[in-house]
Write an enzyme that holds these catalytic residues in place. Structure first.
Site, PDB file in Angstrom:
ATOM      1  N   ASP A   1       6.517  -0.614   4.621  1.00 24.19           N
ATOM      2  CA  ASP A   1       5.743  -1.833   4.855  1.00 24.19           C
ATOM      3  C   ASP A   1       6.348  -2.989   4.067  1.00 24.19           C
ATOM      4  OD1 ASP A   1       4.875  -1.137   2.238  1.00 24.19           O
ATOM      5  OD2 ASP A   1       3.242   0.028   3.117  1.00 24.19           O
TER       6      ASP A   1
ATOM      7  N   ASP B   1       5.485  -6.208   1.809  1.00 27.24           N
ATOM      8  CA  ASP B   1       4.461  -6.930   1.049  1.00 27.24           C
ATOM      9  C   ASP B   1       5.022  -8.271   0.591  1.00 27.24           C
ATOM     10  OD1 ASP B   1       2.743  -4.773   1.314  1.00 27.24           O
ATOM     11  OD2 ASP B   1       3.468  -3.822  -0.512  1.00 27.24           O
TER      12      ASP B   1
ATOM     13  N   ASP C   1       4.432  -1.666 -11.444  1.00 22.34           N
ATOM     14  CA  ASP C   1       4.555  -0.458 -12.253  1.00 22.34           C
ATOM     15  C   ASP C   1       5.983  -0.212 -12.766  1.00 22.34           C
ATOM     16  OD1 ASP C   1       5.303   0.049  -9.621  1.00 22.34           O
ATOM     17  OD2 ASP C   1       3.936   1.737  -9.334  1.00 22.34           O
TER      18      ASP C   1
HETATM   19  P1  ATP Z   1       6.044   2.700  -0.609  1.00 26.53           P
HETATM   20  O1  ATP Z   1       7.415   2.662  -0.091  1.00 26.53           O
HETATM   21  O2  ATP Z   1       5.546   4.064  -0.798  1.00 26.53           O
HETATM   22  O3  ATP Z   1       5.073   1.814   0.131  1.00 26.53           O
HETATM   23  P2  ATP Z   1       5.704   0.737  -2.667  1.00 26.53           P
HETATM   24  O4  ATP Z   1       6.500   0.506  -3.908  1.00 26.53           O
HETATM   25  O5  ATP Z   1       5.749  -0.329  -1.631  1.00 26.53           O
HETATM   26  O6  ATP Z   1       6.156   2.130  -2.090  1.00 26.53           O
HETATM   27  P3  ATP Z   1       2.883   0.390  -2.618  1.00 26.53           P
HETATM   28  O7  ATP Z   1       1.844   1.379  -2.990  1.00 26.53           O
HETATM   29  O8  ATP Z   1       2.994  -0.043  -1.208  1.00 26.53           O
HETATM   30  O9  ATP Z   1       4.241   1.017  -3.122  1.00 26.53           O
HETATM   31  O10 ATP Z   1       2.673  -0.863  -3.562  1.00 26.53           O
HETATM   32  C1  ATP Z   1       3.407  -2.080  -3.412  1.00 26.53           C
HETATM   33  C2  ATP Z   1       3.802  -2.617  -4.770  1.00 26.53           C
HETATM   34  O11 ATP Z   1       2.646  -2.907  -5.542  1.00 26.53           O
HETATM   35  C3  ATP Z   1       4.607  -1.641  -5.634  1.00 26.53           C
HETATM   36  O12 ATP Z   1       5.974  -1.702  -5.364  1.00 26.53           O
HETATM   37  C4  ATP Z   1       4.279  -2.098  -7.029  1.00 26.53           C
HETATM   38  O13 ATP Z   1       5.043  -3.211  -7.378  1.00 26.53           O
HETATM   39  C5  ATP Z   1       2.828  -2.545  -6.900  1.00 26.53           C
HETATM   40  N1  ATP Z   1       1.888  -1.463  -7.211  1.00 26.53           N
HETATM   41  C6  ATP Z   1       1.224  -0.683  -6.341  1.00 26.53           C
HETATM   42  N2  ATP Z   1       0.416   0.182  -6.963  1.00 26.53           N
HETATM   43  C7  ATP Z   1       0.551  -0.056  -8.273  1.00 26.53           C
HETATM   44  C8  ATP Z   1      -0.025   0.502  -9.441  1.00 26.53           C
HETATM   45  N3  ATP Z   1      -0.894   1.500  -9.373  1.00 26.53           N
HETATM   46  N4  ATP Z   1       0.350  -0.018 -10.631  1.00 26.53           N
HETATM   47  C9  ATP Z   1       1.217  -1.043 -10.683  1.00 26.53           C
HETATM   48  N5  ATP Z   1       1.811  -1.583  -9.638  1.00 26.53           N
HETATM   49  C10 ATP Z   1       1.490  -1.114  -8.435  1.00 26.53           C
HETATM   50 MG    MG Z   2       4.670  -0.346   0.154  1.00 27.31          MG
END
Ligand code: ATP
Ligand code: MG
Length: 450
Positions: free
Chosen positions: A74, A76, A152
Site C-alpha cells: 500500500d 501511505d 518504528d
Molecule cells: P507493510 O509493507 O507491511 O504495509 P509498512 O511499513 O507499510 O509495512 P504499515 O503497518 O502499513 O507498515 O505502517 C505504515 C508506516 O507507519 C510504517 O512504515 C511505520 O513508519 C509506521 N508505523 C506503523 N505502525 C507503527 C507502530 N506500531 N509504531 C511505529 N510506527 C508505526
Molecule cells: Mg503499509
C-alpha cells in the site's frame, strides 16, 4: 524550494537518540525510486496536495519497498495538511479514527491513507502515555522532523518528497536498507513500551525482508516480550494475520520462536511443540500457507489457527474420551476449552472458530469411505480445508497416508463416478476388524477412539 528541504547531502546536529535534526537528502539521481513504480492514485494524492501548497511525501513501507525493488502493498502519504484540510481537497475522502485521525482517499477498491505529520511524544508529553508507557493519544500535529519520531524502524522512516523527488532521511534509514538492517529509532525500551506490537513488527519485517536485527534489539525483545500481554487480543489477531498471511509464515514462525514471543500469542500450542510430529505438522501448515499466498490462492486464518491448536485439542479430546465421553462430544468440549483459552491472547472472530471446529470434526469422519457418511463428508462446505488439513497430518506422520490418498483419488473422478465409488460395497465402512489391505501403518489418529 521550501526551507525544510535542504537540497545538498548533509548530516549534522545528531541528537542523543540518533535522530538528526537536519536530514540527509538523497537526491533524485542518487536513489532508485521511480514514479513509474508508484500507483497512479498515490501520485494523484501527492500532486494535488503539493499543488495546493502543502508538503506531500510518500512514507513508510512504500518508500522502503520501492528502494528494495519490491512492489509496495500500500502507499501511505504524509503531509502538513490537517485531516480536515485534506478532506476539503478530495471528494472521495473519509476521515477515520479518534485516537489517531487519518484521511482515507478512496479510489475504487484502493485506499490511499493520508496522515498529518505528528508531534513527538516522549518525557515531555507524559499525559499521552499510560503508566506502562503506552501511547494513548496521538493527535498532536507537528512538522516532518517531529513525525519521524512516531515511526518504528529507520527503514520505515524515509520520506519521498513529491516536490523534488528526493528522499528525506533523518535516521540513517537509507543506509540501513542498503545494509538490510532493522534498527529501531530511539531508545529501544521506551519505544517497545510505547507500543509493544513493535516487537511483532520487528519479527515481521526481519522475516519478510530478510533484514538482520542487532543483538541489543534481540535482547530487548527477549526481556520485554511479556508486554504483549497488555495488548488487546483483537489487535494481536490483526498482527498475527500480517505475520502469517504475507507469504512468510514459516520464517516468521521460527523467528517468533527464536525471540520467545510465541508463548504470548499461542501458549497452548507452544506447550506441544516439543513433539517432533506436531512441530513438523505446523511447519507444513505454515509452508502450505506461504505457497498459497505466492500463488494468489485464498487463505483463511481458520486453517492456521486450527493447525496451531490441533495438538492441544487432540490431547484434551483423548483425556475427555478416557473420562468416558463419546468421541464427538469429547472433541467439541476440547475445542470449546482450547478456543476460549486462545482468544484471551489472540482473538479469533466467530466465523473462523466455526470453521476450525468443522476442520477438526471432519478429521475422524475421513475414515468413512462409503455410504451416506462418506457422501456427507465429500459435500461438507469445509471439505476442502479439512482434506488439506488431513494431508498435512499424514505428511507430518501423524496419521497414515492411505486415507489421504483415498480422498485424493476420489476427487479425481466426476460426481457420478464418485457416487458409484462411495456406494460400492467393497468400500464398506471400516472398523477395527475391517481395515483395507493397503493399510500397513498402525492408525494413531483420534478416530480409533470412537
Ligand atoms: P507493510 O509493507 O507491511 O504495509 P509498512 O511499513 O507499510 O509495512 P504499515 O503497518 O502499513 O507498515 O505502517 C505504515 C508506516 O507507519 C510504517 O512504515 C511505520 O513508519 C509506521 N508505523 C506503523 N505502525 C507503527 C507502530 N506500531 N509504531 C511505529 N510506527 C508505526
Ligand atoms: Mg503499509
Amino acid at each position: 524550494m521550501m526551507k525544510w528541504f535542504k537540497s545538498k547531502r548533509q548530516k549534522k546536529g545528531i541528537s542523543n537518540d540518533g535522530v538528526s535534526t537536519d536530514p540527509v537528502i538523497i537526491t533524485r539521481s542518487e536513489h532508485g525510486v521511480s514514479r513509474k513504480n508508484i500507483d497512479e492514485p498515490a501520485l494523484k494524492v501527492l500532486y494535488r496536495l503539493h499543488k495546493s501548497g502543502y508538503q506531500a511525501c510518500l512514507v513508510g513501507g512504500a518508500v522502503r519497498d520501492l528502494l528494495l525493488g519490491r512492489h509496495p502493498k500500500d502507499f501511505d502519504v504524509a503531509t502538513d495538511a490537517t485531516p480536515e484540510q485534506v478532506s476539503k481537497l478530495f471528494r472521495n475522502c473519509r476521515l477515520i479514527g479518534r485516537r489517531f485521525r487519518l484521511a482515507h482517499i478512496h479510489f475504487g477498491r484502493h485506499i490511499i491513507e493520508v496522515a498529518t505529520f505528528r508531534a513527538p511524544h516522549g518525557e515531555l508529553h507524559e499525559e499521552h502515555h499510560d503508566e506502562s508507557g503506552r501511547v494513548l493519544r496521538d493527535n498532536v500535529y507537528g512538522e516532518i522532523h517531529d513525525d519521524v519520531w512516531r515511526r518504528d524502524f529507520t527503514a520505515n522512516a524515509l520520506y519521498y518528497n513529491i516536490a523534488d523527488f528526493s528522499i528525506i532521511d533523518y535516521v540513517g534509514g537509507f543506509e540501513d536498507i542498503a545494509n538490510k538492517r532493522l534498527r529501531l529509532i530511539g531508545d529501544q525500551e521506551t519505544r517497545y513500551r510505547e507500543d509493544p506490537v513493535r516487537m511483532l513488527r520487528a519479527i515481521r519485517f526481519a522475516s519478510k525482508l530478510d533484514f538482520s536485527i542487532d543483538d541489543s534489539c534481540k535482547q530487548a525483545i527477549l526481556e520485554m516480550g511479556s508486554l504483549l500481554g497488555d495488548i488487546p487480543s483483537s489487535r494481536l489477531f490483526e498482527e498475527v494475520l500480517k505475520l502469517f498471511h504475507s507469504g512468510h509464515a514459516e520464517e516468521s514462525f521460527y523467528t517468533l520462536q527464536e525471540y520467545d514471543l510465541l508463548k504470548y500469542l499461542f501458549p497452548d500450542a507452544v506447550k506441544e511443540l516439543h513433539d517432533k510430529t506436531t512441530s513438523e505438522f505446523i511447519r507444513l501448515a505454515m509452508q502450505s500457507t506461504d505457497d498459497r499466498v505466492k500463488l494468489d490462492k485464498p487463505v483463511t486464518p481458520a486453517f492456521l489457527f486450527a493447525a496451531l491448536l490441533w495438538a492441544p485439542v487432540r490431547k484434551q479430546t483423548e483425556a475427555n474420551v478416557e473420562a468416558g465421553m463419546h468421541y464427538a462430544v469429547a472433541l467439541q468440549k476440547a475445542a470449546t476449552k482450547l478456543v476460549s483459552s486462545q482468544v484471551q491472547h489472540v482473538s479469533i472472530p466467530k466465523r473462523f472458530t466455526t470453521t476450525m471446529r468443522d476442520i477438526w470434526a471432519l478429521q475422524s469422519r475421513f475414515r468413512n469411505h462409503s455410504g451416506r457418511r462418506a457422501y456427507s463428508v465429500l459435500h461438507h462446505p469445509k471439505f476442502r480445508a479439512a482434506y488439506d488439513f488431513l494431508c498435512l497430518r499424514a505428511n507430518a506422520g501423524e496419521t497414515d497416508l492411505d486415507d489421504c490418498r483415498w480422498w485424493t483419488e476420489l476427487q479425481e473422478h466426476n460426481p457420478e463416478q464418485q457416487n458409484k465409488i462411495i456406494s460400492a460395497p467393497k468400500h464398506g465402512p471400516r472398523t477395527r476388524s475391517n481395515k483395507p489391505k493397503h493399510s500397513n501403518k498402525p492408525k494413531r489418529d483420534e478416530g480409533g477412539n470412537r
